[in-house]
Write a protein that holds these residues in place. Structure first.
Motif, PDB file in Angstrom:
ATOM      1  N   ASP A 148      40.848  28.700  42.607  1.00  0.00           N
ATOM      2  CA  ASP A 148      41.491  28.844  41.824  1.00  0.00           C
ATOM      3  C   ASP A 148      41.342  30.423  40.835  1.00  0.00           C
ATOM      4  OD1 ASP A 148      42.609  29.481  38.773  1.00  0.00           O
ATOM      5  OD2 ASP A 148      43.481  27.190  38.820  1.00  0.00           O
ATOM      6  N   PRO A 149      42.323  31.146  40.944  1.00  0.00           N
ATOM      7  CA  PRO A 149      42.188  32.997  40.016  1.00  0.00           C
ATOM      8  C   PRO A 149      41.567  32.489  39.248  1.00  0.00           C
ATOM      9  CG  PRO A 149      44.700  32.320  40.797  1.00  0.00           C
ATOM     10  CD  PRO A 149      44.009  30.978  40.913  1.00  0.00           C
ATOM     11  N   SER A 150      41.367  32.032  38.113  1.00  0.00           N
ATOM     12  CA  SER A 150      40.817  32.068  36.928  1.00  0.00           C
ATOM     13  C   SER A 150      39.109  31.291  37.300  1.00  0.00           C
ATOM     14  CB  SER A 150      41.349  30.562  36.004  1.00  0.00           C
ATOM     15  OG  SER A 150      43.049  30.713  35.258  1.00  0.00           O
ATOM     16  N   VAL A 151      39.059  30.603  37.937  1.00  0.00           N
ATOM     17  CA  VAL A 151      37.453  30.428  39.234  1.00  0.00           C
ATOM     18  C   VAL A 151      36.901  31.311  39.225  1.00  0.00           C
ATOM     19  CG1 VAL A 151      36.261  28.977  40.157  1.00  0.00           C
ATOM     20  CG2 VAL A 151      37.801  28.015  39.565  1.00  0.00           C
ATOM     21  N   VAL A 152      37.312  32.225  40.098  1.00  0.00           N
ATOM     22  CA  VAL A 152      37.184  33.460  40.301  1.00  0.00           C
ATOM     23  C   VAL A 152      37.048  34.921  39.472  1.00  0.00           C
ATOM     24  CG1 VAL A 152      37.740  35.342  41.188  1.00  0.00           C
ATOM     25  CG2 VAL A 152      38.489  33.486  42.661  1.00  0.00           C
ATOM     26  N   GLU A 153      37.956  34.462  38.229  1.00  0.00           N
ATOM     27  CA  GLU A 153      37.709  35.600  37.339  1.00  0.00           C
ATOM     28  C   GLU A 153      37.068  35.032  36.124  1.00  0.00           C
ATOM     29  OE1 GLU A 153      37.885  39.265  34.841  1.00  0.00           O
ATOM     30  OE2 GLU A 153      38.992  38.355  36.303  1.00  0.00           O
ATOM     31  N   GLU A 154      36.561  34.313  35.807  1.00  0.00           N
ATOM     32  CA  GLU A 154      35.549  33.789  35.235  1.00  0.00           C
ATOM     33  C   GLU A 154      33.946  33.937  35.725  1.00  0.00           C
ATOM     34  OE1 GLU A 154      37.185  29.731  32.920  1.00  0.00           O
ATOM     35  OE2 GLU A 154      36.244  29.357  34.669  1.00  0.00           O
ATOM     36  N   LEU A 155      33.818  34.254  37.577  1.00  0.00           N
ATOM     37  CA  LEU A 155      32.879  34.061  38.023  1.00  0.00           C
ATOM     38  C   LEU A 155      32.248  35.767  38.047  1.00  0.00           C
ATOM     39  CD1 LEU A 155      30.194  33.200  39.459  1.00  0.00           C
ATOM     40  CD2 LEU A 155      31.906  33.268  41.458  1.00  0.00           C
ATOM     41  N   ARG A 156      33.271  36.354  38.199  1.00  0.00           N
ATOM     42  CA  ARG A 156      33.082  38.291  37.939  1.00  0.00           C
ATOM     43  C   ARG A 156      32.585  38.482  36.554  1.00  0.00           C
ATOM     44  NH1 ARG A 156      34.496  42.034  35.959  1.00  0.00           N
ATOM     45  NH2 ARG A 156      35.869  41.214  34.636  1.00  0.00           N
ATOM     46  N   SER A 157      33.653  38.204  35.840  1.00  0.00           N
ATOM     47  CA  SER A 157      32.836  38.067  34.793  1.00  0.00           C
ATOM     48  C   SER A 157      31.662  38.170  34.081  1.00  0.00           C
ATOM     49  CB  SER A 157      34.307  37.602  33.764  1.00  0.00           C
ATOM     50  OG  SER A 157      33.736  38.282  31.965  1.00  0.00           O
ATOM     51  N   ASP A 158      31.145  36.605  34.366  1.00  0.00           N
ATOM     52  CA  ASP A 158      29.979  37.003  34.014  1.00  0.00           C
ATOM     53  C   ASP A 158      28.536  37.336  34.831  1.00  0.00           C
ATOM     54  OD1 ASP A 158      30.690  34.802  32.642  1.00  0.00           O
ATOM     55  OD2 ASP A 158      30.440  33.081  33.828  1.00  0.00           O
ATOM     56  N   ALA A 159      28.625  37.741  36.143  1.00  0.00           N
ATOM     57  CA  ALA A 159      28.016  38.181  37.042  1.00  0.00           C
ATOM     58  C   ALA A 159      28.285  39.910  36.577  1.00  0.00           C
ATOM     59  CB  ALA A 159      28.059  38.707  38.009  1.00  0.00           C
ATOM     60  N   SER A 160      29.251  40.458  36.396  1.00  0.00           N
ATOM     61  CA  SER A 160      29.336  41.848  35.492  1.00  0.00           C
ATOM     62  C   SER A 160      28.387  41.995  34.796  1.00  0.00           C
ATOM     63  CB  SER A 160      30.804  43.011  36.185  1.00  0.00           C
ATOM     64  OG  SER A 160      31.468  41.610  34.977  1.00  0.00           O
ATOM     65  N   LEU A 161      29.167  41.391  33.916  1.00  0.00           N
ATOM     66  CA  LEU A 161      28.302  41.215  31.963  1.00  0.00           C
ATOM     67  C   LEU A 161      27.208  41.477  32.062  1.00  0.00           C
ATOM     68  CD1 LEU A 161      29.071  41.528  29.363  1.00  0.00           C
ATOM     69  CD2 LEU A 161      29.140  38.939  29.376  1.00  0.00           C
ATOM     70  N   MET A 162      26.288  40.257  33.338  1.00  0.00           N
ATOM     71  CA  MET A 162      25.157  40.312  33.283  1.00  0.00           C
ATOM     72  C   MET A 162      24.372  41.157  33.501  1.00  0.00           C
ATOM     73  SD  MET A 162      23.776  36.171  33.660  1.00  0.00           S
ATOM     74  CE  MET A 162      21.779  36.720  33.507  1.00  0.00           C
ATOM     75  N   ARG A 163      24.830  41.982  35.068  1.00  0.00           N
ATOM     76  CA  ARG A 163      24.616  42.765  36.255  1.00  0.00           C
ATOM     77  C   ARG A 163      25.009  44.506  34.981  1.00  0.00           C
ATOM     78  NH1 ARG A 163      22.427  46.294  37.682  1.00  0.00           N
ATOM     79  NH2 ARG A 163      22.313  47.410  39.969  1.00  0.00           N
ATOM     80  N   SER A 164      25.496  44.675  34.223  1.00  0.00           N
ATOM     81  CA  SER A 164      25.195  45.560  33.498  1.00  0.00           C
ATOM     82  C   SER A 164      24.267  46.113  31.509  1.00  0.00           C
ATOM     83  CB  SER A 164      27.154  46.162  32.892  1.00  0.00           C
ATOM     84  OG  SER A 164      27.306  45.227  32.149  1.00  0.00           O
ATOM     85  N   ARG A 165      24.322  44.409  31.671  1.00  0.00           N
ATOM     86  CA  ARG A 165      23.172  44.615  30.015  1.00  0.00           C
ATOM     87  C   ARG A 165      22.991  44.252  29.792  1.00  0.00           C
ATOM     88  NH1 ARG A 165      28.497  43.357  25.891  1.00  0.00           N
ATOM     89  NH2 ARG A 165      30.181  44.561  26.691  1.00  0.00           N
ATOM     90  N   LEU A 166      21.854  43.349  31.386  1.00  0.00           N
ATOM     91  CA  LEU A 166      20.384  42.430  31.404  1.00  0.00           C
ATOM     92  C   LEU A 166      19.661  43.466  32.752  1.00  0.00           C
ATOM     93  CD1 LEU A 166      20.936  38.779  31.105  1.00  0.00           C
ATOM     94  CD2 LEU A 166      20.600  40.580  29.586  1.00  0.00           C
ATOM     95  N   THR A 167      18.113  43.305  32.155  1.00  0.00           N
ATOM     96  CA  THR A 167      17.299  43.828  33.369  1.00  0.00           C
ATOM     97  C   THR A 167      17.229  43.329  34.584  1.00  0.00           C
ATOM     98  OG1 THR A 167      15.059  42.772  32.378  1.00  0.00           O
ATOM     99  CG2 THR A 167      16.059  44.468  31.474  1.00  0.00           C
ATOM    100  N   THR A 168      16.983  43.760  35.833  1.00  0.00           N
ATOM    101  CA  THR A 168      16.733  42.999  36.548  1.00  0.00           C
ATOM    102  C   THR A 168      15.782  41.288  36.542  1.00  0.00           C
ATOM    103  OG1 THR A 168      17.283  44.463  38.069  1.00  0.00           O
ATOM    104  CG2 THR A 168      15.753  42.725  39.419  1.00  0.00           C
ATOM    105  N   GLU A 169      14.186  41.473  35.765  1.00  0.00           N
ATOM    106  CA  GLU A 169      13.989  40.536  35.400  1.00  0.00           C
ATOM    107  C   GLU A 169      14.619  39.703  34.610  1.00  0.00           C
ATOM    108  OE1 GLU A 169       9.383  39.762  33.583  1.00  0.00           O
ATOM    109  OE2 GLU A 169      10.259  42.012  33.036  1.00  0.00           O
ATOM    110  N   GLU A 170      14.778  39.980  33.282  1.00  0.00           N
ATOM    111  CA  GLU A 170      15.687  39.022  32.516  1.00  0.00           C
ATOM    112  C   GLU A 170      17.322  38.464  33.399  1.00  0.00           C
ATOM    113  OE1 GLU A 170      15.787  41.341  28.674  1.00  0.00           O
ATOM    114  OE2 GLU A 170      17.271  41.802  29.705  1.00  0.00           O
TER     115      GLU A 170
END
Length: 224
Positions: free
Chosen positions: A41-63
């Motif tokens: 389902d496209p919504s499943v992919v979008e939710e995964l992408r949104s979470d991953a990009s949000l964490m990647r851009s705003r948290l440190t690698t250690e976090e």
């Protein structure tokens, strides 16, 4: 926004796939590919992408690595001998795979974000969950600090889902009143039925609580 599943979703749901025996199912790369099949389902992919990009851009690698390791029960390690070189690189790979899928198969229609700002409420529940934990349940308070950063830097929704998953993995005890507050937050975020209720087993004293039912023949109480 209302989610399509009654269960967890996004990155926290994907973390649940890395159970003790996940290595028998293939490599980390293969599990990403298996999740992102043509019929997903496209919504499943979008939710995964949104979470991953949000964490990647705003948290440190250690976090990132702290939350992922705790959420997978320590079954997914980073580094030269781990499943992936680093947490940041892992989220980059997930985001790239999701972007390719969405460009190939099509993105879902945009969904309105209707939830109120729950930052302070979720942050308070993270404090309630973690403040009294003994050292072995969160060494150095690394997970607690990463969750507090997540709620402020990423989103209350993502931080709450990580909190629920990690609490279940590490068997963090919950008071009944706190569990009921978590249920209320889940309703405000329009979570599916089981996202919060999956941690009800952590409620202190739940096993000893008695359910009293009236007897159909005598009217007396029957304890189960």
């Amino acid at each position: 926004m209302r989610h399509i599943s009654s269960f967890d979703f996004g990155l926290t749901d994907f973390a649940g796939r890395f159970h003790q025996d996940w290595g028998y199912e293939g490599s980390a790369e293969e599990l990403v590919g298996r999740l992102l099949g043509p019929e997903t389902d496209p919504s499943v992919v979008e939710e995964l992408r949104s979470d991953a990009s949000l964490m990647r851009s705003r948290l440190t690698t250690e976090e990132i690595e702290t939350l992922w390791a705790a959420g997978t029960g320590g079954n997914f390690r980073f580094g030269p001998d781990g499943a992936w070189p680093s947490g940041s690189a892992w989220l980059d790979r997930i985001s790239e795979a999701c972007d390719w899928w969405l460009n190939t198969y099509g993105a879902p229609d945009p969904q309105p974000e209707l939830a109120p700002d729950l930052t302070d409420a979720v942050d308070a529940e993270i404090t309630a969950m973690t403040a009294s934990l003994p050292e072995p349940m969160d060494p150095g308070r690394a997970v607690a600090e990463a969750l507090h950063r997540c709620v402020r830097a990423c989103s209350p929704d993502l931080a709450l889902r990580w909190s629920l998953r990690i609490a279940g993995q590490r068997r963090w005890p919950l008071e009944r009143g706190q569990y009921e507050r978590l249920i209320a937050l889940g309703e405000l975020l329009e979570y599916g039925e089981f996202i919060v209720s999956d941690v009800e087993f952590l409620v202190v004293g739940r096993e000893s609580e008695e359910s009293v039912w009236p007897s159909a023949t005598t009217g007396s109480s029957i304890c189960t």
